[in-house]
Design a protein around this motif. Structure first.
Motif: not given
Ligand code: HEC
Ligand code: HEC
Ligand code: HEC
Ligand code: HEC
Length: 214
Positions: A2-11
């Motif tokens: 999901s978009k959310n998981t991608v953001t968390q991954y990059w952070l």
């Protein structure tokens, strides 16, 4: 993903990178403390302010033996002691004044007692225009012949003035000419000069002792 998981991954990845960089900087800066040669502190011998001679004024202040200055203990008032010369027209200093060893100026130019002492009143000195000055006012005597040195001394450029430049904070502290020069033989042998001042941060690649203690 999901978009959310991608953001968390990059952070999460960024956090790891920054922590890693932080650790790298700490380690490398400790391995290379402020670089460059240290500029040593000035040798304390150049800071020693002990006067090399004590003047009449110092003896008075310390309440010490002033018998050398009790001129009329030996001389008669109103009778200037005659100055005696040898066959080469050199002044003969009597044994009572054996501590007076004359050598003022090349070719003894200023050896004549009454160039400085007042023959009419031995308890005073006299300047070139005939004014009397006290033994506690030697700079005025010397300055009547050495004008530029008196001017430099008053300005703080000759004679190691210390204390405060800014007189609103405290007094300047000056030594008398005779604290360094023997009036009878004033030449001071040439001495080792103190190192020149350096700029606060020194030339590129140097640190001052002040900086390196931080
Ligand atoms: C202990 C005794 C004594 C004292 C103190 C003394 N004198 Fe003399 N002085 C003498 C004698 C003795 C002579 C040689 C005889 C003379 O000329 O009267 C002499 C000579 C002189 C001379 C002539 C120097 C020469 O080379 O011919 C001068 C100038 C002089 N005194 C100045 C002074 C002054 C200034 C003082 C005080 C600061 C002083 N004296 C204190 C004993 C003394
Ligand atoms: C009556 C004038 C006169 C007075 C007062 C006088 N001087 Fe001099 N001074 C001279 C002369 C003249 C010379 C020699 C200059 C030369 O030979 O080129 C000289 C030379 C000197 C020198 C250079 C060293 C030497 O012996 O040649 C110093 C230092 C000096 N005087 C310090 C003093 C001090 C300190 C006083 C006060 C205690 C003083 N003078 C008072 C005239 C005077
Ligand atoms: C250049 C100036 C000058 C000349 C020339 C000079 N005096 Fe002096 N004399 C002084 C000063 C200034 C003092 C005070 C010294 C001090 O306070 O340290 C002094 C101090 C003295 C004293 C008392 C202290 C001591 O050392 O005994 C006597 C005596 C004396 N002088 C005698 C003489 C005689 C004699 C002559 C000549 C042969 C002479 N002076 C030449 C400036 C001079
Ligand atoms: C802190 C010590 C000190 C004091 C105080 C001092 N001087 Fe000097 N003076 C020196 C020294 C050091 C020299 C240089 C000697 C050298 O290396 O040739 C010197 C040099 C001189 C000279 C030789 C010529 C020149 O200009 O270099 C004269 C004249 C002189 N002083 C006069 C005076 C007079 C007059 C006073 C007081 C108003 C005075 N001094 C106060 C230390 C002093």
């Amino acid at each position: 993903m999901s978009k959310n998981t991608v953001t968390q991954y990059w952070l999460g990845a960024l956090t790891v990178v920054f922590l890693g960089l932080g650790g790298f900087f700490i380690v490398t800066s400790a391995a290379h403390p402020a670089t460059g040669k240290k500029i040593p502190l000035v040798d304390v011998k150049f800071l020693d302010r002990t006067a090399s001679r004590r003047t009449y004024a110092d003896l008075v202040k310390a309440g010490e033996d002033l018998s050398d200055y009790d001129c009329y203990g030996c001389h008669e008032k109103g009778k200037p002691p005659p100055i005696r010369y040898d066959a080469d027209h050199k002044i003969i200093v009597p044994k009572e004044h054996s501590d007076v060893v004359m050598g003022h100026g090349s070719h003894d130019r200023n050896n004549l007692c009454y160039n400085c002492h007042n023959e009419q009143n031995l308890l005073t000195l006299q300047v070139r225009d005939g004014h009397e000055v006290g033994f506690d006012n030697i700079p005025q005597l010397c300055g009547s012949c050495h004008g530029p040195n008196l001017r430099d001394w008053e300005a703080g450029a000759h004679g190691r003035t210390s204390g405060y430049w800014n007189h609103s904070l405290g007094a300047a502290d000056r030594l008398s000419c005779a604290n360094c020069h023997n009036p009878h033989a004033p030449r001071i042998p040439t001495r080792e000069s103190a190192p020149a001042p350096h700029s606060l941060h020194g030339p590129a690649g140097t640190t001052t002792p002040h900086e390196s203690t931080h």
